[in-house]
Design a protein around this motif. Structure first.
Motif, mmCIF file in Angstrom:
data_model
loop_
_atom_site.group_PDB
_atom_site.id
_atom_site.type_symbol
_atom_site.label_atom_id
_atom_site.label_comp_id
_atom_site.label_asym_id
_atom_site.label_seq_id
_atom_site.Cartn_x
_atom_site.Cartn_y
_atom_site.Cartn_z
ATOM 1 N N GLY A 101 -11.250 6.984 -7.505
ATOM 2 C CA GLY A 101 -11.403 8.055 -6.534
ATOM 3 C C GLY A 101 -11.286 9.448 -7.122
ATOM 4 N N GLN A 102 -10.927 9.534 -8.412
ATOM 5 C CA GLN A 102 -10.826 10.838 -9.080
ATOM 6 C C GLN A 102 -12.167 11.307 -9.639
ATOM 7 O OE1 GLN A 102 -7.664 10.593 -12.026
ATOM 8 N NE2 GLN A 102 -6.320 9.507 -10.596
ATOM 9 N N LEU A 103 -13.177 10.443 -9.562
ATOM 10 C CA LEU A 103 -14.486 10.781 -10.136
ATOM 11 C C LEU A 103 -15.322 11.508 -9.089
ATOM 12 C CD1 LEU A 103 -15.168 7.391 -11.989
ATOM 13 C CD2 LEU A 103 -13.897 9.391 -12.778
ATOM 14 N N GLY A 104 -14.941 12.725 -8.819
ATOM 15 C CA GLY A 104 -15.515 13.478 -7.707
ATOM 16 C C GLY A 104 -16.995 13.809 -7.832
ATOM 17 N N MET A 105 -17.557 13.700 -9.044
ATOM 18 C CA MET A 105 -18.973 14.019 -9.246
ATOM 19 C C MET A 105 -19.849 12.764 -9.273
ATOM 20 S SD MET A 105 -18.554 17.030 -12.106
ATOM 21 C CE MET A 105 -20.256 17.593 -11.967
ATOM 22 N N LEU A 106 -19.228 11.596 -9.115
ATOM 23 C CA LEU A 106 -19.938 10.329 -9.248
ATOM 24 C C LEU A 106 -21.005 10.174 -8.160
ATOM 25 C CD1 LEU A 106 -19.610 7.952 -11.256
ATOM 26 C CD2 LEU A 106 -18.367 6.750 -9.454
ATOM 27 N N GLN A 107 -22.214 9.843 -8.610
ATOM 28 C CA GLN A 107 -23.324 9.610 -7.690
ATOM 29 C C GLN A 107 -23.731 8.140 -7.641
ATOM 30 O OE1 GLN A 107 -26.643 12.240 -8.507
ATOM 31 N NE2 GLN A 107 -25.295 14.011 -8.747
ATOM 32 N N LYS A 108 -23.542 7.424 -8.758
ATOM 33 C CA LYS A 108 -23.903 6.006 -8.811
ATOM 34 C C LYS A 108 -22.725 5.207 -9.335
ATOM 35 C CE LYS A 108 -26.783 2.568 -11.141
ATOM 36 N NZ LYS A 108 -27.831 2.295 -12.163
ATOM 37 N N LEU A 109 -22.359 4.147 -8.584
ATOM 38 C CA LEU A 109 -21.295 3.239 -8.998
ATOM 39 C C LEU A 109 -21.804 1.812 -8.839
ATOM 40 C CD1 LEU A 109 -18.362 2.589 -9.803
ATOM 41 C CD2 LEU A 109 -17.760 2.698 -7.373
ATOM 42 N N ASP A 110 -21.948 1.104 -9.964
ATOM 43 C CA ASP A 110 -22.441 -0.271 -9.926
ATOM 44 C C ASP A 110 -21.437 -1.174 -10.645
ATOM 45 O OD1 ASP A 110 -23.797 -2.647 -9.841
ATOM 46 O OD2 ASP A 110 -25.725 -1.818 -10.480
ATOM 47 N N LEU A 111 -20.730 -1.980 -9.857
ATOM 48 C CA LEU A 111 -19.757 -2.942 -10.394
ATOM 49 C C LEU A 111 -20.160 -4.362 -10.016
ATOM 50 C CD1 LEU A 111 -16.448 -1.059 -9.435
ATOM 51 C CD2 LEU A 111 -17.735 -0.901 -11.570
ATOM 52 N N SER A 112 -21.400 -4.566 -9.653
ATOM 53 C CA SER A 112 -21.857 -5.856 -9.147
ATOM 54 C C SER A 112 -21.871 -6.931 -10.232
ATOM 55 C CB SER A 112 -23.250 -5.719 -8.530
ATOM 56 O OG SER A 112 -24.178 -5.218 -9.463
ATOM 57 N N SER A 113 -21.824 -8.179 -9.788
ATOM 58 C CA SER A 113 -21.907 -9.354 -10.662
ATOM 59 C C SER A 113 -20.817 -9.358 -11.735
ATOM 60 C CB SER A 113 -23.306 -9.455 -11.297
ATOM 61 O OG SER A 113 -24.280 -9.664 -10.297
ATOM 62 N N ILE A 155 -23.884 2.696 -4.247
ATOM 63 C CA ILE A 155 -22.758 1.861 -4.636
ATOM 64 C C ILE A 155 -23.165 0.395 -4.515
ATOM 65 C CG2 ILE A 155 -21.754 2.004 -2.303
ATOM 66 C CD1 ILE A 155 -18.991 1.711 -3.645
ATOM 67 N N ALA A 156 -22.921 -0.369 -5.579
ATOM 68 C CA ALA A 156 -23.243 -1.798 -5.601
ATOM 69 C C ALA A 156 -22.009 -2.579 -6.030
ATOM 70 C CB ALA A 156 -24.405 -2.079 -6.535
ATOM 71 N N LEU A 157 -21.569 -3.470 -5.159
ATOM 72 C CA LEU A 157 -20.389 -4.300 -5.425
ATOM 73 C C LEU A 157 -20.706 -5.778 -5.205
ATOM 74 C CD1 LEU A 157 -17.801 -2.095 -3.484
ATOM 75 C CD2 LEU A 157 -18.210 -2.097 -5.945
ATOM 76 N N SER A 158 -21.976 -6.122 -5.158
ATOM 77 C CA SER A 158 -22.404 -7.483 -4.846
ATOM 78 C C SER A 158 -21.905 -8.488 -5.884
ATOM 79 C CB SER A 158 -23.934 -7.559 -4.779
ATOM 80 O OG SER A 158 -24.429 -6.700 -3.781
ATOM 81 N N SER A 159 -21.793 -9.745 -5.446
ATOM 82 C CA SER A 159 -21.470 -10.876 -6.332
ATOM 83 C C SER A 159 -20.168 -10.662 -7.090
ATOM 84 C CB SER A 159 -22.629 -11.128 -7.316
ATOM 85 O OG SER A 159 -23.810 -11.437 -6.611
ATOM 86 N N ASN A 160 -19.111 -10.412 -6.317
ATOM 87 C CA ASN A 160 -17.753 -10.396 -6.845
ATOM 88 C C ASN A 160 -16.906 -11.302 -5.971
ATOM 89 O OD1 ASN A 160 -17.315 -8.453 -9.202
ATOM 90 N ND2 ASN A 160 -18.556 -7.178 -7.834
ATOM 91 N N GLU A 161 -15.603 -11.118 -6.009
ATOM 92 C CA GLU A 161 -14.697 -11.896 -5.173
ATOM 93 C C GLU A 161 -13.835 -10.959 -4.335
ATOM 94 O OE1 GLU A 161 -12.663 -14.608 -7.808
ATOM 95 O OE2 GLU A 161 -14.544 -15.121 -8.820
ATOM 96 N N LEU A 162 -14.454 -9.857 -3.900
ATOM 97 C CA LEU A 162 -13.757 -8.862 -3.088
ATOM 98 C C LEU A 162 -13.577 -9.383 -1.671
ATOM 99 C CD1 LEU A 162 -15.763 -5.777 -4.366
ATOM 100 C CD2 LEU A 162 -13.434 -6.414 -5.030
ATOM 101 N N LYS A 163 -12.493 -8.976 -1.032
ATOM 102 C CA LYS A 163 -12.238 -9.445 0.334
ATOM 103 C C LYS A 163 -11.384 -8.427 1.067
ATOM 104 C CE LYS A 163 -10.238 -13.209 -1.055
ATOM 105 N NZ LYS A 163 -9.506 -14.506 -1.097
ATOM 106 N N GLY A 164 -11.208 -8.648 2.353
ATOM 107 C CA GLY A 164 -10.334 -7.796 3.150
ATOM 108 C C GLY A 164 -11.058 -6.633 3.795
#
Length: 232
Positions: free
Chosen positions: A65-77, A97-106
């Motif tokens: 959350g400190q990356l205030g200039m971030l435009q693209k975040l891809d943590l998928s797979s 933002i891409a977070l697909s194919s992980n084990e995130l929940k909640g």
């Protein structure tokens, strides 16, 4: 710094997180393991971060959350677990933002509604098992929303019909119930709509011009309770 598709293994070297002038970091399509370091928050000028298609584990660090200039975040797979951190709402410049194919929940953080520049939110294939978040309906610039195969239940929030720029909505293979919001027929930019393999029922609320416009890009199959007219 782009090092994608190099069969790199091991953890991400800590020294990378001291490159405070870095604008883009792409380590995608490797075999990197370990956690995403909390030191990622040091990269204050980062505009693009792509760590997709690795074997990263652990949670998404709140320091992202400190990356205030971030435009693209891809943590998928990857193999990321836990919840999306509340601090994600600080990324006001985020477009993709891409977070697909992980084990995130909640539950999703309330701060998601603060991402007013967001155009793409991709989070297919995570074991979420919650109701569909109504907050997405507040993201007026959203063009693509993919939440398939993630155990979402309950009704489709009618607030999604406020997404006048939405072109793709993928909600297939969940546990959604109730009727398709009648106001979906007014989504003038929608081009791909997949609501298949849920438990939706009632009358399909789309007129012939909507059906003709989407054609094969509309999939409502696998919902035994749906019918095309009240007489069916």
């Amino acid at each position: 710094l782009t090092l994608s598709q190099n069969l790199l293994s091991g953890t991400i070297p800590a020294q990378i997180f001291s490159l405070s002038s870095l604008l883009h970091l792409d380590l995608s399509y490797n075999m990197l393991t370990g956690r995403i370091s909390f030191q990622v928050g040091n990269l204050k000028k980062l505009v693009g971060l792509d760590l997709s298609y690795n074997k990263l584990t652990g949670t998404i660090p709140s320091t992202i959350g400190q990356l205030g200039m971030l435009q693209k975040l891809d943590l998928s797979s990857n193999k990321l677990t836990g919840r999306i951190p509340e601090t994600i709402g600080n990324l006001h410049s985020l477009v993709f933002i891409a977070l697909s194919s992980n084990e995130l929940k909640g539950l999703l953080p309330k701060g998601v509604s603060m991402l007013q520049n967001l155009q793409c939110f991709l989070m297919d294939d995570n074991p979420m098992f919650i109701s569909l978040p109504s907050e997405f309906g507040e993201l007026q610039k959203l063009q693509e929303l993919r939440l398939a195969n993630s155990g979402y239940s309950g009704k489709i929030p009618p607030t999604y019909s406020k997404l006048s720029n939405l072109s793709t909505l993928s909600l297939q293979n969940n546990r959604l119930t109730g009727e398709i919001p009648a106001s979906f027929g007014s989504l003038s930019h929608i081009y791909h709509l997949n609501l298949s393999r849920n438990f939706l029922d009632g009358v399909v609320p789309f007129n012939s011009s909507f059906l003709n416009r989407l054609g094969k890009n509309l999939d409502i199959s696998g919902n035994p309770g749906l019918c095309l007219s009240p007489s069916e």
